[in-house]
Design an enzyme around this catalytic site. Structure first.
Site, PDB file in Angstrom:
ATOM      1  N   LYS A  11       9.456 -10.051  -8.516  1.00  9.64           N
ATOM      2  CA  LYS A  11       8.025  -9.795  -8.342  1.00  9.64           C
ATOM      3  C   LYS A  11       7.182 -10.512  -9.402  1.00  9.64           C
ATOM      4  O   LYS A  11       7.710 -10.996 -10.405  1.00  9.64           O
ATOM      5  CB  LYS A  11       7.798  -8.281  -8.397  1.00  9.64           C
ATOM      6  CG  LYS A  11       8.528  -7.522  -7.282  1.00  9.64           C
ATOM      7  CD  LYS A  11       8.136  -6.052  -7.293  1.00  9.64           C
ATOM      8  CE  LYS A  11       8.876  -5.274  -6.223  1.00  9.64           C
ATOM      9  NZ  LYS A  11       8.413  -3.875  -6.140  1.00  9.64           N
ATOM     10  N   TYR A  51       4.709  -4.686   3.514  1.00  7.38           N
ATOM     11  CA  TYR A  51       4.734  -3.294   3.032  1.00  7.38           C
ATOM     12  C   TYR A  51       4.036  -2.336   4.002  1.00  7.38           C
ATOM     13  O   TYR A  51       3.592  -1.263   3.585  1.00  7.38           O
ATOM     14  CB  TYR A  51       4.099  -3.208   1.644  1.00  7.38           C
ATOM     15  CG  TYR A  51       4.998  -3.705   0.532  1.00  7.38           C
ATOM     16  CD1 TYR A  51       6.169  -3.035   0.192  1.00  7.38           C
ATOM     17  CD2 TYR A  51       4.679  -4.846  -0.191  1.00  7.38           C
ATOM     18  CE1 TYR A  51       7.000  -3.476  -0.831  1.00  7.38           C
ATOM     19  CE2 TYR A  51       5.505  -5.291  -1.224  1.00  7.38           C
ATOM     20  CZ  TYR A  51       6.662  -4.600  -1.532  1.00  7.38           C
ATOM     21  OH  TYR A  51       7.484  -5.039  -2.547  1.00  7.38           O
ATOM     22  N   ASN A 114       7.473  -3.507 -11.073  1.00  9.47           N
ATOM     23  CA  ASN A 114       8.843  -3.098 -11.398  1.00  9.47           C
ATOM     24  C   ASN A 114       9.889  -4.205 -11.195  1.00  9.47           C
ATOM     25  O   ASN A 114      11.040  -3.934 -10.898  1.00  9.47           O
ATOM     26  CB  ASN A 114       9.213  -1.799 -10.660  1.00  9.47           C
ATOM     27  CG  ASN A 114       9.260  -1.958  -9.164  1.00  9.47           C
ATOM     28  OD1 ASN A 114       8.927  -3.023  -8.652  1.00  9.47           O
ATOM     29  ND2 ASN A 114       9.663  -0.925  -8.452  1.00  9.47           N
ATOM     30  N   HIS A 117      12.436  -6.159  -6.025  1.00 10.85           N
ATOM     31  CA  HIS A 117      12.563  -5.335  -4.817  1.00 10.85           C
ATOM     32  C   HIS A 117      14.004  -5.399  -4.346  1.00 10.85           C
ATOM     33  O   HIS A 117      14.655  -6.431  -4.488  1.00 10.85           O
ATOM     34  CB  HIS A 117      11.644  -5.890  -3.717  1.00 10.85           C
ATOM     35  CG  HIS A 117      11.908  -5.307  -2.359  1.00 10.85           C
ATOM     36  ND1 HIS A 117      11.395  -4.084  -1.981  1.00 10.85           N
ATOM     37  CD2 HIS A 117      12.646  -5.755  -1.322  1.00 10.85           C
ATOM     38  CE1 HIS A 117      11.809  -3.816  -0.744  1.00 10.85           C
ATOM     39  NE2 HIS A 117      12.562  -4.818  -0.324  1.00 10.85           N
ATOM     40  N   GLU A 128      13.658  -7.651   6.507  1.00 17.18           N
ATOM     41  CA  GLU A 128      12.957  -8.254   5.371  1.00 17.18           C
ATOM     42  C   GLU A 128      13.404  -9.708   5.159  1.00 17.18           C
ATOM     43  O   GLU A 128      12.583 -10.573   4.852  1.00 17.18           O
ATOM     44  CB  GLU A 128      13.204  -7.419   4.111  1.00 17.18           C
ATOM     45  CG  GLU A 128      12.520  -6.061   4.193  1.00 17.18           C
ATOM     46  CD  GLU A 128      12.934  -5.087   3.091  1.00 17.18           C
ATOM     47  OE1 GLU A 128      12.413  -3.962   3.099  1.00 17.18           O
ATOM     48  OE2 GLU A 128      13.762  -5.455   2.233  1.00 17.18           O
TER      49      GLU A 128
HETATM   50  P1  CMP Z   1       9.720  -1.529  -3.872  1.00 18.11           P
HETATM   51  O1  CMP Z   1      10.955  -0.741  -3.884  1.00 18.11           O
HETATM   52  O2  CMP Z   1       9.755  -2.986  -3.915  1.00 18.11           O
HETATM   53  O3  CMP Z   1       8.874  -1.133  -2.562  1.00 18.11           O
HETATM   54  C1  CMP Z   1       7.778  -0.272  -2.583  1.00 18.11           C
HETATM   55  C2  CMP Z   1       6.981  -0.495  -3.825  1.00 18.11           C
HETATM   56  O4  CMP Z   1       5.856   0.331  -3.983  1.00 18.11           O
HETATM   57  C3  CMP Z   1       7.859  -0.131  -5.014  1.00 18.11           C
HETATM   58  O5  CMP Z   1       8.853  -1.090  -5.155  1.00 18.11           O
HETATM   59  C4  CMP Z   1       6.832  -0.072  -6.130  1.00 18.11           C
HETATM   60  O6  CMP Z   1       6.566  -1.346  -6.652  1.00 18.11           O
HETATM   61  C5  CMP Z   1       5.621   0.422  -5.385  1.00 18.11           C
HETATM   62  N1  CMP Z   1       5.378   1.826  -5.702  1.00 18.11           N
HETATM   63  C6  CMP Z   1       6.143   2.882  -5.385  1.00 18.11           C
HETATM   64  N2  CMP Z   1       5.605   4.023  -5.862  1.00 18.11           N
HETATM   65  C7  CMP Z   1       4.470   3.647  -6.499  1.00 18.11           C
HETATM   66  C8  CMP Z   1       3.459   4.361  -7.209  1.00 18.11           C
HETATM   67  N3  CMP Z   1       3.522   5.689  -7.338  1.00 18.11           N
HETATM   68  N4  CMP Z   1       2.433   3.660  -7.727  1.00 18.11           N
HETATM   69  C9  CMP Z   1       2.365   2.322  -7.579  1.00 18.11           C
HETATM   70  N5  CMP Z   1       3.300   1.585  -6.914  1.00 18.11           N
HETATM   71  C10 CMP Z   1       4.331   2.241  -6.390  1.00 18.11           C
END
Ligand code: CMP
Length: 139
Positions: A11, A51, A114, A117, A128
């Protein structure tokens, strides 16, 4: 039976911090083979589509904004038990809850930014992967 394909994105927080190579090293060291890979940038429309399952969540706007804020690396990965093993390698969504030694513990900044993914099911891994790559692009 568990499938042998998963899908990942490195990311924008990780690509812009210069961590792409280190993260790819961890993925390869863990036994994954890269079947397809692309350095690209998502438009708002593409991020919203990728998403779409989260469109009703309160963080959806922030997620789309963030995922379009810089480059991403999309990749299809192969390994036995790929989805589960990759989720173990990256750790919990919230880096503060991610286990020591996981990619998110090492490189993620926050629950939104984070670092990586990982697909949550064999079915989503195929969906995906097909979002970014045609079947003739898989090595
Ligand atoms: P990912 O697993 O890539 O897919 C969904 C994404 O939503 C997740 O990673 C996070 O980056 C984002 N996400 C999930 N929960 C939250 C949250 N509470 N606040 C902001 N972003 C979130």
């Amino acid at each position: 039976m568990a499938g042998n394909i998963t899908f990942t994105m490195i990311k924008p927080d990780a690509t812009t911090a210069g961590n792409t190579g280190k993260i790819l090293d961890k993925i390869i060291e863990a036994g994954f083979t890269i079947k397809a890979m692309k350095w690209t940038k998502l438009s708002k429309e593409e991020a919203g589509r990728f998403y779409a399952v989260h469109s009703e969540r309160p963080f959806f706007g922030e997620l789309v904004e963030y995922m379009t804020s810089g480059p991403i690396v999309a990749a299809i990965l192969e390994k036995d038990n790929a989805v589960e093993d990759f989720r173990t390698l990256i750790g919990a969504t919230d880096p503060q809850k991610a286990a020591e030694g996981t990619i998110r513990r090492m490189f993620a900044q926050s629950i939104a930014a984070n670092a990586v993914h990982g697909s949550d099911s064999d079915e989503n891994a195929l969906i995906e992967g097909a979002f970014y790559f045609s079947s003739r692009e898989h090595a």
